[in-house]
Scaffold this active site. Structure first.
Site, PDB file in Angstrom:
ATOM      1  N   HIS A 259      39.841  41.654  25.710  1.00 22.04           N
ATOM      2  CA  HIS A 259      40.951  41.730  24.968  1.00 22.04           C
ATOM      3  C   HIS A 259      41.339  40.868  24.062  1.00 22.04           C
ATOM      4  O   HIS A 259      41.849  40.180  23.700  1.00 22.04           O
ATOM      5  CB  HIS A 259      42.397  41.846  25.840  1.00 22.04           C
ATOM      6  CG  HIS A 259      42.205  42.847  27.051  1.00 22.04           C
ATOM      7  ND1 HIS A 259      42.186  44.032  26.957  1.00 22.04           N
ATOM      8  CD2 HIS A 259      42.397  42.652  28.483  1.00 22.04           C
ATOM      9  CE1 HIS A 259      42.171  44.756  27.813  1.00 22.04           C
ATOM     10  NE2 HIS A 259      42.275  43.681  28.871  1.00 22.04           N
TER      11      HIS A 259
ATOM     12  N   HIS B 209      36.991  44.594  34.834  1.00 24.75           N
ATOM     13  CA  HIS B 209      38.241  45.096  35.606  1.00 24.75           C
ATOM     14  C   HIS B 209      37.928  46.002  36.898  1.00 24.75           C
ATOM     15  O   HIS B 209      38.780  45.951  37.751  1.00 24.75           O
ATOM     16  CB  HIS B 209      39.317  45.775  34.935  1.00 24.75           C
ATOM     17  CG  HIS B 209      40.031  44.887  33.502  1.00 24.75           C
ATOM     18  ND1 HIS B 209      40.357  43.803  34.006  1.00 24.75           N
ATOM     19  CD2 HIS B 209      40.427  45.182  32.253  1.00 24.75           C
ATOM     20  CE1 HIS B 209      40.875  43.103  32.831  1.00 24.75           C
ATOM     21  NE2 HIS B 209      40.764  44.243  31.775  1.00 24.75           N
TER      22      HIS B 209
ATOM     23  N   HIS C  89      47.912  48.323  34.902  1.00 27.93           N
ATOM     24  CA  HIS C  89      46.452  47.556  34.701  1.00 27.93           C
ATOM     25  C   HIS C  89      45.435  48.149  35.179  1.00 27.93           C
ATOM     26  O   HIS C  89      45.563  48.400  36.448  1.00 27.93           O
ATOM     27  CB  HIS C  89      46.824  46.090  35.168  1.00 27.93           C
ATOM     28  CG  HIS C  89      45.891  45.216  34.267  1.00 27.93           C
ATOM     29  ND1 HIS C  89      44.488  45.126  34.911  1.00 27.93           N
ATOM     30  CD2 HIS C  89      45.835  44.244  33.376  1.00 27.93           C
ATOM     31  CE1 HIS C  89      43.692  44.050  34.106  1.00 27.93           C
ATOM     32  NE2 HIS C  89      44.837  43.653  33.300  1.00 27.93           N
TER      33      HIS C  89
ATOM     34  N   GLU D 146      42.711  46.742  36.226  1.00 29.50           N
ATOM     35  CA  GLU D 146      41.965  46.378  37.434  1.00 29.50           C
ATOM     36  C   GLU D 146      43.004  46.800  38.754  1.00 29.50           C
ATOM     37  O   GLU D 146      42.273  47.211  39.800  1.00 29.50           O
ATOM     38  CB  GLU D 146      42.196  44.982  37.482  1.00 29.50           C
ATOM     39  CG  GLU D 146      41.844  44.102  38.774  1.00 29.50           C
ATOM     40  CD  GLU D 146      42.306  42.658  38.946  1.00 29.50           C
ATOM     41  OE1 GLU D 146      42.199  42.100  37.783  1.00 29.50           O
ATOM     42  OE2 GLU D 146      42.503  42.194  39.874  1.00 29.50           O
TER      43      GLU D 146
ATOM     44  N   SER E 114      39.829  35.793  27.709  1.00 28.25           N
ATOM     45  CA  SER E 114      38.881  36.643  26.895  1.00 28.25           C
ATOM     46  C   SER E 114      38.621  36.300  25.449  1.00 28.25           C
ATOM     47  O   SER E 114      38.461  37.095  24.489  1.00 28.25           O
ATOM     48  CB  SER E 114      39.708  38.231  26.863  1.00 28.25           C
ATOM     49  OG  SER E 114      40.891  38.098  26.475  1.00 28.25           O
TER      50      SER E 114
ATOM     51  N   THR F 242      44.023  39.818  40.407  1.00 23.96           N
ATOM     52  CA  THR F 242      43.323  38.445  40.261  1.00 23.96           C
ATOM     53  C   THR F 242      44.023  37.602  39.433  1.00 23.96           C
ATOM     54  O   THR F 242      44.038  36.311  39.520  1.00 23.96           O
ATOM     55  CB  THR F 242      41.864  38.719  39.629  1.00 23.96           C
ATOM     56  OG1 THR F 242      41.837  39.421  38.517  1.00 23.96           O
ATOM     57  CG2 THR F 242      40.892  39.207  40.852  1.00 23.96           C
TER      58      THR F 242
HETATM   59  S1  SF4 Z   1      39.899  36.179  34.748  1.00 21.78           S
HETATM   60 FE1  SF4 Z   1      38.773  35.461  36.654  1.00 21.78          FE
HETATM   61  S2  SF4 Z   1      38.738  37.721  38.044  1.00 21.78           S
HETATM   62 FE2  SF4 Z   1      39.158  38.240  35.641  1.00 21.78          FE
HETATM   63  S3  SF4 Z   1      37.174  38.690  34.811  1.00 21.78           S
HETATM   64 FE3  SF4 Z   1      37.875  36.194  34.441  1.00 21.78          FE
HETATM   65  S4  SF4 Z   1      36.743  35.259  36.274  1.00 21.78           S
HETATM   66 FE4  SF4 Z   1      36.902  37.627  36.796  1.00 21.78          FE
END
Ligand code: SF4
Length: 270
Positions: A33, A66, A116, A118, A254, A154
């Site tokens: 994102h 995700h 979301h 995920e 991100s 997560t």
């Molecule tokens: S924030 Fe954590 S769970 Fe999400 S993509 Fe990154 S490492 Fe994986």
């Protein structure tokens, strides 16, 4: 000034998979994102598609960190030339916890934001009796059940976990709790909370549509420290920032490291 952050390993892995994929490549949804990361990928020839039906028969499709529900994966495998599954291993752990619990007869409750991607993917693994709650208030309003298995998105806020579990406990005879929180996100929040106590202001760098970047800004606000949210160095409001003696720069999971360095360099120059 201290910059911190950079892409987490799950997002980095998906971005690298897209860059290195052979032939025409499409990503199912944004891999990060973040506008800079996505612009770079488009320039490298990666097409972004919004639904599995948009995948061309000659394309390799990247499933982002995700993850997706099993039926989406099956549909992609049937229609695309090839599928590269870049589901983050930590998201995969949540999917497996949900599917194992459902197979053992535990109704699953997923704690996170229902819309979301995920969570949509994890719900696809969790069986027909699945419920989704985003906070303790929603958990308390669930009907009573003898037992439930709990799986967290997560990136769920670790500071709200106890409250949600207490609420779920009040409407459930027995809870089986899977700790599926991502430590990278938790660590980033702890870091920004500590920095907010140590500096005069914090600059949070990340995409306007990145929820984990917005969550970092919330942590700083809660500490009463001024916070500035920018996507790129050019967005910095330079007038106001001159009054601070110390600034911290941090990015979401991100946010690429180059964006943080750009922001830090512009602030140092100023
Ligand atoms: S924030 Fe954590 S769970 Fe999400 S993509 Fe990154 S490492 Fe994986």
């Amino acid at each position: 000034m201290m910059p911190g952050g950079g892409l987490c390993f799950g997002v980095k892995r998906a971005v690298e998979a897209a860059r290195n994929a052979p032939g025409p490549t499409a990503a199912l949804g944004e891999l990060a994102h973040n506008p800079k990361v996505m612009d770079d990928l488009r320039r490298a020839g990666v097409r972004i598609i919004e639904s599995r039906e948009d995948a061309g028969p000659d394309e390799t499709v990247i499933v982002r960190s995700h993850g997706v529900a099993p039926e989406v994966m099956a549909n992609l495998e049937a229609n695309a030339r090839d599928v590269i599954d870049a589901t983050c291993p930590r998201v995969r752990r949540a999917q497996l916890a949900a599917s194992r619990s459902a197979a053992e007869g535990w109704p699953v409750v997923v704690v996170g934001r229902a819309s979301h991607p995920e969570v949509e993917g994890v719900v696809g693994y969790a069986g027909d009796a699945t419920e989704v709650v985003s906070d303790a208030g929603e958990a308390r309003r669930l009907p009573h059940r003898d037992r439930r298995a709990v799986v967290f998105q997560t990136t769920f806020d670790p500071s709200s976990v106890d409250e949600v579990l207490e609420a779920l406990g009040s409407v459930t005879g027995e809870l089986k709790v899977h700790d599926t929180l991502c430590t990278v996100v938790a660590h980033r929040r702890e870091t920004v909370a500590r920095l907010a106590e140590e500096v005069d202001a914090v600059v949070v760098v990340g995409g306007a549509n990145s929820s984990n970047t917005a969550a970092l800004a919330q942590v700083v606000k809660k500490a009463g420290t001024p916070v500035y949210c920018v996507e790129r160095a050019k967005d910095l409001p330079m007038e106001g920032l001159g009054e601070y003696a110390t600034l911290a720069v941090i990015g979401g999971t991100s946010t690429p490291w180059e964006s943080l360095e750009e922001v830090a360099a512009r602030l140092k120059g100023y």
